[in-house]
Design an enzyme around this catalytic site. Structure first.
Site, PDB file in Angstrom:
ATOM      1  CE  LYS A  61     -28.041 -50.894  -4.118  1.00 25.87           C
ATOM      2  NZ  LYS A  61     -28.931 -51.065  -2.874  1.00 25.87           N
ATOM      3  CD  GLN A  83     -22.214 -52.044  -6.327  1.00 22.06           C
ATOM      4  OE1 GLN A  83     -23.415 -51.951  -6.469  1.00 22.06           O
ATOM      5  NE2 GLN A  83     -21.321 -51.315  -7.027  1.00 22.06           N
ATOM      6  CG  ASP A 113     -27.995 -55.327 -12.335  1.00 23.38           C
ATOM      7  OD1 ASP A 113     -27.119 -55.830 -11.082  1.00 23.38           O
ATOM      8  OD2 ASP A 113     -28.072 -53.980 -12.488  1.00 23.38           O
TER       9      ASP A 113
HETATM   10  N1  LIG Z   1     -24.857 -54.822 -10.450  1.00 26.92           N
HETATM   11  C1  LIG Z   1     -24.639 -53.702 -10.889  1.00 26.92           C
HETATM   12  N2  LIG Z   1     -25.385 -52.725 -11.433  1.00 26.92           N
HETATM   13  C2  LIG Z   1     -25.195 -51.510 -11.610  1.00 26.92           C
HETATM   14  O1  LIG Z   1     -25.991 -50.843 -12.595  1.00 26.92           O
HETATM   15  C3  LIG Z   1     -23.779 -50.933 -11.337  1.00 26.92           C
HETATM   16  C4  LIG Z   1     -23.067 -51.685 -10.697  1.00 26.92           C
HETATM   17  N3  LIG Z   1     -23.228 -53.088 -10.220  1.00 26.92           N
HETATM   18  N4  LIG Z   1     -21.717 -51.335 -10.295  1.00 26.92           N
HETATM   19  C5  LIG Z   1     -21.350 -49.898 -10.488  1.00 26.92           C
HETATM   20  C6  LIG Z   1     -22.044 -49.188 -11.881  1.00 26.92           C
HETATM   21  C7  LIG Z   1     -21.914 -47.837 -11.710  1.00 26.92           C
HETATM   22  N5  LIG Z   1     -23.226 -47.384 -11.706  1.00 26.92           N
HETATM   23  C8  LIG Z   1     -23.872 -46.223 -11.673  1.00 26.92           C
HETATM   24  C9  LIG Z   1     -25.028 -45.739 -11.469  1.00 26.92           C
HETATM   25  C10 LIG Z   1     -25.240 -44.421 -11.233  1.00 26.92           C
HETATM   26  C11 LIG Z   1     -24.408 -43.452 -10.881  1.00 26.92           C
HETATM   27  C12 LIG Z   1     -24.914 -42.086 -10.868  1.00 26.92           C
HETATM   28  O2  LIG Z   1     -25.880 -41.863 -10.605  1.00 26.92           O
HETATM   29  N6  LIG Z   1     -23.817 -41.205 -10.833  1.00 26.92           N
HETATM   30  C13 LIG Z   1     -23.775 -39.585 -10.569  1.00 26.92           C
HETATM   31  C14 LIG Z   1     -22.920 -38.901 -10.120  1.00 26.92           C
HETATM   32  C15 LIG Z   1     -22.432 -39.485  -8.657  1.00 26.92           C
HETATM   33  C16 LIG Z   1     -21.529 -38.798  -7.803  1.00 26.92           C
HETATM   34  O3  LIG Z   1     -22.044 -37.514  -7.427  1.00 26.92           O
HETATM   35  O4  LIG Z   1     -20.462 -39.136  -7.847  1.00 26.92           O
HETATM   36  C17 LIG Z   1     -24.424 -38.801 -11.845  1.00 26.92           C
HETATM   37  O5  LIG Z   1     -23.941 -39.508 -12.928  1.00 26.92           O
HETATM   38  O6  LIG Z   1     -25.051 -37.841 -12.043  1.00 26.92           O
HETATM   39  C18 LIG Z   1     -23.089 -43.694 -11.234  1.00 26.92           C
HETATM   40  C19 LIG Z   1     -22.689 -45.189 -11.512  1.00 26.92           C
HETATM   41  C20 LIG Z   1     -24.029 -48.481 -11.718  1.00 26.92           C
HETATM   42  N7  LIG Z   1     -23.475 -49.551 -11.466  1.00 26.92           N
END
Ligand SMILES: Nc1nc(=O)c2c([nH]1)NC[C@@H]1CN(c3ccc(C(=O)N[C@@H](CCC(=O)O)C(=O)O)cc3)C=[N+]21
Ligand SMILES: NC(=O)C1=CN([C@@H]2O[C@H](COP(=O)(O)OP(=O)(O)OC[C@H]3O[C@@H](n4cnc5c(N)ncnc54)[C@H](OP(=O)(O)O)[C@@H]3O)[C@@H](O)[C@H]2O)C=CC1
Length: 279
Positions: A47, A91, A114
């Site tokens: 982020k 978060q 969010d």
């Molecule tokens: N208030 C809040 N809002 C959220 O939106 C929120 C949160 N808390 N807590 C955690 C979860 C999880 N989440 C992700 C976002 C992007 C990837 C992401 O971009 N992952 C990469 C992989 C990253 C890696 O290499 O491990 C992908 O899918 O390509 C993953 C998980 C948003 N979240």
């Protein structure tokens, strides 16, 4: 067809960066992090990187894991009242013992990037403008950018969470799909998923979606982020399902990057002081 969330997110971020420059916006996003859950580090890092790329000021407010609910609420009140803070993200998940519901409900709905605040969830339900939850918004952007039709189509969602399953169901309903939301008590899941034109899996179970559960030509959106033998994978058995799906998102590189891009877009919209209208 692979739905390239990574590539699309990168393009959306570039466009957003130009808009922010042109409109002379200088949005500030505050992220409240309680404790130091390793999974959060990755998300917070991604982020932060996206904020730097598009020109959003990113402020982290870190609190120790043993922080009380009251302390978190006091800190959020300060952010609500700070005119220099446009967006607030807490978060998730929060450490055990902290009252997540009251924390989310304490965020000023006008700063709720969010879209999880009850008022914004109500606006989502009724179709009124407001910030939409980032992952569901990112999925809708993917579908529209790849011209995947929704009107009159059967959409099946596996998972009924408040942050993903339910809101994506509502957004697809607003897009005139016929929506079925499945969960752990659903019987004959495969029979239902095979009827889908659009299948969204947000169960958090590696391999829960196999080829026999997918109708040939179906669009498969994989929200899952699971670790199997230290490797990131989704809910969908990608190699076998990719062969019969019409379109599929990879993990990594699909829904995840679109979540981040949607968060940036929500923050910029909130900084524009406009009631954000999606779908
Ligand atoms: N208030 C809040 N809002 C959220 O939106 C929120 C949160 N808390 N807590 C955690 C979860 C999880 N989440 C992700 C976002 C992007 C990837 C992401 O971009 N992952 C990469 C992989 C990253 C890696 O290499 O491990 C992908 O899918 O390509 C993953 C998980 C948003 N979240
Ligand atoms: N890429 C991204 O940007 C994001 C990815 N995620 C990932 O998405 C996944 C889902 O997270 P989240 O939406 O928070 O969901 P939750 O983990 O809160 O809930 C999982 C949902 O899946 C349902 N479920 C679990 N097992 C089955 C099963 N065998 N059959 C049918 N339904 C089942 C549960 O049913 P029940 O309600 O009955 O328990 C529940 O509704 C996780 O892997 C998470 O990490 C989450 C947010 C953003």
């Amino acid at each position: 067809m692979i739905l390239d969330g990574k590539g699309l997110a990168a393009r959306r971020l570039e466009l957003l960066k130009e808009d922010i420059l042109e409109e002379k916006l200088s949005p500030t996003l505050a992220t409240v992090i309680v404790g130091d859950d390793p999974a959060s580090h990755m998300y917070v890092r991604m982020k932060h990187r996206a904020c730097e790329q598009v020109g959003i000021n990113s402020v982290n407010v870190t609190l120790p894991a043993d922080t009380t609910t009251k302390t978190v609420l006091d800190r959020i009140r300060q952010l609500n009242e700070d005119p220099d803070i446009d967006g607030i993200l807490v978060q998730l998940p929060l450490p055990e013992g902290i009252d997540t519901e009251s924390v989310i409900a304490s965020i000023n709905p006008e700063k709720d990037v969010d879209g999880f605040h009850p008022l914004n969830m109500g606006r989502l339900m009724t179709g009124l403008p407001g910030p939409r939850p980032c992952t569901p918004k990112g999925i809708m952007t993917l579908l529209s950018e790849y011209n995947i039709p929704t009107s009159g189509k059967r959409a099946v969602i596996v998972g009924r969470s408040v942050d993903v399953g339910r809101p994506i169901g509502l957004l697809l309903l607003h897009a005139d799909a016929t929506v079925t939301i499945c969960h752990s008590k659903t019987e004959n899941l495969a029979e239902i998923t095979r009827q889908a034109d659009i299948l969204v899996s947000a169960a958090g179970r590696a391999g829960i979606i196999t080829a026999d559960m997918v109708k040939p030509g179906e669009s498969v959106i994989d929200v899952g982020t699971n670790q199997v033998n230290g490797k990131l994978c989704g809910d969908v058995s990608f190699s076998e399902v990719e062969k019969i799906a019409g379109a599929i998102t990879p993990v990594p590189g699909g829904v995840g990057p679109m979540t981040i891009a949607s968060l940036m877009e929500n923050t910029a919209d909130i900084a524009r002081n406009r009631c954000v209208h999606f779908m």
